[in-house]
Every structure is written in structure tokens, then in C-alpha cells.
Design a protein around this motif. Structure first.
Motif, PDB file in Angstrom:
ATOM      1  N   THR A 119      -5.483  -7.483  -3.684  1.00 16.93           N
ATOM      2  CA  THR A 119      -6.835  -7.738  -4.168  1.00 16.93           C
ATOM      3  C   THR A 119      -7.292  -6.665  -5.144  1.00 16.93           C
ATOM      4  OG1 THR A 119      -7.761  -6.555  -2.253  1.00 16.93           O
ATOM      5  CG2 THR A 119      -7.484  -8.936  -2.039  1.00 16.93           C
ATOM      6  N   ASP A 120      -6.508  -5.605  -5.294  1.00 13.59           N
ATOM      7  CA  ASP A 120      -6.851  -4.499  -6.189  1.00 13.59           C
ATOM      8  C   ASP A 120      -6.786  -4.972  -7.642  1.00 13.59           C
ATOM      9  OD1 ASP A 120      -7.088  -2.113  -7.600  1.00 13.59           O
ATOM     10  OD2 ASP A 120      -5.954  -0.968  -6.131  1.00 13.59           O
TER      11      ASP A 120
ATOM     12  N   TYR B 258      -5.695  -6.677  11.656  1.00 15.91           N
ATOM     13  CA  TYR B 258      -4.949  -7.908  11.407  1.00 15.91           C
ATOM     14  C   TYR B 258      -3.482  -7.556  11.267  1.00 15.91           C
ATOM     15  CZ  TYR B 258      -8.901 -11.081  10.621  1.00 15.91           C
ATOM     16  OH  TYR B 258     -10.009 -11.875  10.789  1.00 15.91           O
TER      17      TYR B 258
ATOM     18  N   ARG C 197      -3.257  -4.150   9.186  1.00 12.13           N
ATOM     19  CA  ARG C 197      -4.335  -3.777   8.273  1.00 12.13           C
ATOM     20  C   ARG C 197      -5.649  -3.638   9.043  1.00 12.13           C
ATOM     21  NH1 ARG C 197      -4.643  -4.583   2.820  1.00 12.13           N
ATOM     22  NH2 ARG C 197      -2.840  -5.968   2.928  1.00 12.13           N
TER      23      ARG C 197
ATOM     24  N   VAL D 255     -11.126   2.258   6.042  1.00  8.44           N
ATOM     25  CA  VAL D 255     -10.996   0.805   6.041  1.00  8.44           C
ATOM     26  C   VAL D 255      -9.898   0.398   5.056  1.00  8.44           C
ATOM     27  CG1 VAL D 255     -12.227  -1.365   5.647  1.00  8.44           C
ATOM     28  CG2 VAL D 255     -13.422   0.563   6.650  1.00  8.44           C
ATOM     29  N   ASN D 256      -9.242  -0.713   5.352  1.00 11.66           N
ATOM     30  CA  ASN D 256      -8.150  -1.253   4.538  1.00 11.66           C
ATOM     31  C   ASN D 256      -6.920  -0.374   4.539  1.00 11.66           C
ATOM     32  OD1 ASN D 256      -9.329  -3.674   3.749  1.00 11.66           O
ATOM     33  ND2 ASN D 256     -10.387  -2.726   2.029  1.00 11.66           N
ATOM     34  N   GLU D 257      -6.827   0.566   5.483  1.00  7.72           N
ATOM     35  CA  GLU D 257      -5.589   1.321   5.673  1.00  7.72           C
ATOM     36  C   GLU D 257      -4.536   0.364   6.228  1.00  7.72           C
ATOM     37  OE1 GLU D 257      -3.605   3.892   4.694  1.00  7.72           O
ATOM     38  OE2 GLU D 257      -5.202   5.246   5.320  1.00  7.72           O
ATOM     39  N   ILE D 258      -3.298   0.540   5.829  1.00  6.78           N
ATOM     40  CA  ILE D 258      -2.231  -0.339   6.318  1.00  6.78           C
ATOM     41  C   ILE D 258      -1.130   0.485   6.975  1.00  6.78           C
ATOM     42  CG2 ILE D 258      -2.673  -2.063   4.525  1.00  6.78           C
ATOM     43  CD1 ILE D 258       0.010  -1.170   3.256  1.00  6.78           C
TER      44      ILE D 258
ATOM     45  N   VAL E  80      -9.443  -3.931   8.782  1.00  8.61           N
ATOM     46  CA  VAL E  80     -10.501  -4.483   7.934  1.00  8.61           C
ATOM     47  C   VAL E  80     -11.875  -3.960   8.351  1.00  8.61           C
ATOM     48  CG1 VAL E  80      -9.189  -6.565   7.425  1.00  8.61           C
ATOM     49  CG2 VAL E  80     -10.728  -6.551   9.373  1.00  8.61           C
ATOM     50  N   LYS E  81     -11.944  -3.334   9.531  1.00 11.41           N
ATOM     51  CA  LYS E  81     -13.159  -2.654   9.972  1.00 11.41           C
ATOM     52  C   LYS E  81     -12.729  -1.492  10.859  1.00 11.41           C
ATOM     53  CE  LYS E  81     -17.271  -3.162  12.893  1.00 11.41           C
ATOM     54  NZ  LYS E  81     -18.043  -4.057  13.784  1.00 11.41           N
TER      55      LYS E  81
ATOM     56  N   GLU F 126      -4.124   1.346  -0.794  1.00 11.49           N
ATOM     57  CA  GLU F 126      -4.412   0.663   0.462  1.00 11.49           C
ATOM     58  C   GLU F 126      -4.952   1.695   1.444  1.00 11.49           C
ATOM     59  OE1 GLU F 126      -4.394  -2.401   1.175  1.00 11.49           O
ATOM     60  OE2 GLU F 126      -3.355  -3.309  -0.525  1.00 11.49           O
ATOM     61  N   GLY F 127      -6.275   1.697   1.623  1.00 13.53           N
ATOM     62  CA  GLY F 127      -6.894   2.726   2.454  1.00 13.53           C
ATOM     63  C   GLY F 127      -6.856   4.056   1.731  1.00 13.53           C
TER      64      GLY F 127
END
Length: 442
Positions: free
Chosen positions: A353-354, A230, A243, A252-255, A245-246, A289-290
């Protein structure tokens, strides 16, 4: 005949005003169910089924393809895996086509064969964008939309990378539903997935998103692909966040953080500084993040309300979680927010979201309510329970090291903390309750 929800792909035998799966209104469109499934079923059943032992399978680890954009390589886990099927989504105008054009241009300059399939833009538009970005023009362009014919041509070309912009515009003539319909997206994605795996071609498809921020079409589209990316951000700031998301080939969730310029998206290597504005009375916390720790600022504004129902507004933070924190502050610490409007904003356009941000948001609310400043060079890390206790969070040592690297002097952390032996210069202040934190600060 059947009706399909254009938001999530839910199937119904009759028209419905509201989708029972995703809750969307007026999203059902009548589509004819194709006979292509029967043809494929007959062809597949004629082929013998091979049963293999995993120990008998021989494979060769192929090197990844580096994109030339450091942040994109980080998000992917080290570059493109040959034969991977990647989906990228984002708001209109956020920079998806620009990013993919840059990748195509850089890889074409390295000698790879790149095919750019676009049904949304003409060849002249793509050419102008390539010239504006200062890239080479060795990329092959296809402007057709009939996917079955395109696949046959691609098998002749044998590209290293295929970019489809977008999955909603290509179609299969065997299906009677229009391009962009649920059946078309599902079957086109299946065909592209088989092509990517059989020919070992990196295939990237662009997906439109709905007004709810999700990729349009059936959910099976996200299940088919190997990677879902995304691209998000605030258009006014110029910063973009990519980002994952999969990701079947990486975290995952690495930015990845980019800066939009006249020359395209530039990787922002010092992304840690993006979320630290240096404003007074901003509480700082650290999120993971990731695999990357990021120091982020949160600002709160508490002002007297003249409304019967005071506002609770959050930008980049979960409004429900904000309401929980306000209730905890009122019940356990006896602060009165009942007649106050509350505004919370996360710096840099990041969406948090953390749960480790709880303590920072809570102390920033109290600081604004009491009109007392927060101490400088102080970081707050901890999740807050409903009884006001501070709970531990994961990767606390990594977060503290990042704070020390950025020059912070003190850290408020949970008391129940299994912190390994460290040589940090930070002053570690363990606290069991949120009340203890407020007493030490204010």
C-alpha cells in the motif's frame, strides 16, 4: 427482537437483504436482545465513582514477557505486556493455532502458567499438535464453552497467559442468541477484557474472518482489544506474514516473517531476502513496514489483448492504483496500453500500500511494453502524481541505506528531496518527472 449483520454487527429492526454498513448480502440474523444489560446496569450504579488526578496515580512498569519467537516479539513491540488483550485473525489453515501453541509451549517451559481454551479442537488434537511441534506438555487445557463458568475457574488457576481459540465458539448462557452471534461476541469480549485487566493476564483470542478478509463479528471487537494481528500469506509458498494493524504498546503495521515447517512456524530472520527473487526485468523498490525497510521486487507482463476490454490484473498491488499509473503513462508519456493485457505481481506474497512503489511499477510496465531490460542493481523510489511528477516519500535515507546494504549501485529518487548529508556509495539520480526516468533508462 432485532436483526444483526453477522459481518459487521449493524443492527436493524427489520430484516434486510443487503447490509447498508458493509454491503454484505444475506448476513442478517434475528437475535433476542438480552436483559443482561439491565442487571449489569443496576450492579454498576451501586458502586461509587472514583475520580483521580493523573498526578496521584502510582504505577509500576512491569517487564514484558518475551515469547521466544523473535519475529513475534518484534511485531508486539518487545513481547507481551501483562494484562494486554490481543486479537489474532487469518484465513483457515494459515497457522494461527500452530503459532499460539508454539507460544504456549515455549512459555510453559519457562515456568509460566498457560491455559489453552479451545472449543474447536479436542484435548487429543491439541496434544498431538504439541507432540508434533516437539514442545513440552505443561500447558493447561480447557474444552468447555460456557465463558462465565470458565472465568470463575480461571480466577482460581491465576494463569499468566490465556489463549481462547476462538471467540466465536464461547458463549454466555444469559444471552439467548447462539454462539458466534453479534451479541455473544460483544459480551464475551467485554468479559474477557475485564478479566485481562483486573487479573493482569495476557489474553489472546482467535477471530474467524469473513470472505472479505475482515474479522467476523461486530467492529467493537477490534476497538476493545489492545492489539490486532493478522496472519497472512500464500499457503503454497510456506511463508507467513504476521502484521500488526493495531497496537497500543508498539508500532503499527510492523510485520514479522515466518516459515511454515514440520516443526511449526520458524522466524525468518533474513526476511529481506524473501522479497528479492533475482529475476530479470524485475524493478526493485523499498517499502517501510512499521519500522523495518524491505526491498521488494515487482514484475510486470504486458501482452497483446484479443478482448474488447483488456485485462488489468494485480497481485499484491492495488488495482485502482495500477489503472492510475497506466493512465499517466498513456497521457503524459504517450505509451499505448489500450490494446494490451497488463499483469503485475509483487514477489513474496506481500501486499503493498506504500505509494513509494509507483515508480518501480511504472518502469516495469514500460520495460515489458518495449521489451527492453531494466538496469541491474538499480532501485526506484518515488510516488507518481497525476501529471507525471515524482513526489518525495518518507524515510528516504533509511530506504537508501537498506539498498546500499543489499549491494545496489544506483537509485532513482524524487528531485524535491530533503536528503540529509550522507556517506552512501549509491549513485543518487534525482528526477522531477517520470519521463526523465524513462529517458535515462530506455
Amino acid at each position: 427482537m432485532a436483526y444483526y449483520c453477522q459481518e459487521c454487527g449493524y443492527k436493524s429492526l427489520k430484516w434486510l437483504g443487503r447490509c447498508p454498513e458493509c454491503g454484505g448480502w444475506n448476513t442478517f440474523i434475528e437475535e433476542k436482545e438480552s436483559s443482561i444489560k439491565t442487571k449489569n446496569k443496576t450492579r454498576i450504579n451501586n458502586k461509587p465513582i472514583k475520580v483521580l488526578k493523573l498526578s496521584d496515580i502510582k504505577y509500576e512498569v512491569k517487564p514484558r514477557i518475551l515469547t521466544g519467537l523473535s519475529e513475534l516479539d518484534l511485531v508486539l513491540g518487545g513481547g507481551f505486556v501483562p494484562g494486554s488483550f490481543i486479537l489474532i485473525g487469518g484465513d483457515p489453515g494459515i497457522g494461527k493455532s500452530t503459532l499460539l501453541t508454539q507460544v504456549a509451549g515455549v512459555l510453559a517451559e519457562k515456568g509460566l502458567k498457560i491455559v489453552y481454551l479451545s472449543a474447536e479442537e479436542s484435548a487429543e488434537q491439541v496434544k498431538l499438535r504439541v507432540e508434533r511441534l516437539g514442545l513440552g506438555d505443561e500447558v493447561l487445557f480447557i474444552g468447555d464453552t460456557e465463558l462465565s463458568t470458565i472465568i470463575e475457574e480461571l480466577k482460581t488457576i491465576k494463569p499468566d497467559l490465556l489463549i481462547v481459540d476462538s471467540i466465536q465458539t464461547v458463549f454466555l448462557p444469559e444471552l439467548e442468541s447462539p454462539p458466534g452471534g453479534v451479541s455473544q461476541i460483544r459480551e464475551c469480549a467485554n468479559l474477557l477484557m475485564r478479566f485481562a485487566k483486573e487479573q493482569e493476564v495476557v489474553t489472546i483470542v482467535v477471530g474467524h474472518i469473513t470472505k472479505g478478509g475482515l474479522i467476523a463479528g461486530p467492529k467493537v471487537l477490534e476497538h476493545l482489544v489492545d492489539v490486532v494481528l493478522y496472519l497472512e500469506g500464500e499457503k503454497e509458498t510456506g511463508f507467513r506474514i504476521l502484521r500488526a494493524v493495531k497496537n497500543r504498546f508498539g508500532p503499527v503495521n510492523e510485520i514479522g516473517v515466518f516459515l511454515m515447517t514440520s516443526k511449526g512456524l520458524v522466524p525468518h530472520s533474513q526476511c529481506e531476502d524473501l522479497f528479492l527473487s533475482g529475476e530479470e526485468n524485475a524493478a526493485v523498490f523499498c517499502v517501510i513496514e512499521g519500522t523495518r525497510p524491505l526491498l521488494v521486487e515487482v514484475q510486470s507482463l504486458v501482452a497483446k489483448s484479443f478482448l474488447a476490454l483488456p485485462r488489468r490484473t494485480a497481485v499484491g498491488f492495488d488495482p485502482i492504483r495500477l489503472s492510475l499509473l497506466v493512465a499517466i503513462l498513456e497521457k503524459k508519456l504517450n505509451f499505448n496500453f489500450s490494446n494490451q493485457d497488463i499483469y503485475v505481481k509483487i514477489s513474496g506474497g506481500l501486499k503493498i500500500t506504500d505509494p513509494s512503489a509507483d515508480m518501480a511499477v511504472a518502469v516495469s510496465l514500460v520495460s515489458s511494453l518495449l521489451e527492453k531490460p531494466l538496469p541491474d542493481k538499480t532501485i526506484f523510489i518515488g510516488e507518481i502524481g497525476l501529471s507525471g511528477e515524482i513526489k518525495p516519500v518518507r524515510e528516504i535515507a533509511l530506504r537508501l541505506k537498506e539498498a546500499e546494504k543489499k549491494g545496489f549501485k544506483r537509485a532513482f529518487v524524487p528531485e524535491r528531496l530533503n536528503l540529509p548529508k550522507h556517506n552512501l556509495s549509491l549513485e543518487i539520480i534525482p528526477c522531477r518527472k517520470l519521463l526523465e526516468v524513462c529517458e535515462k533508462i530506455f
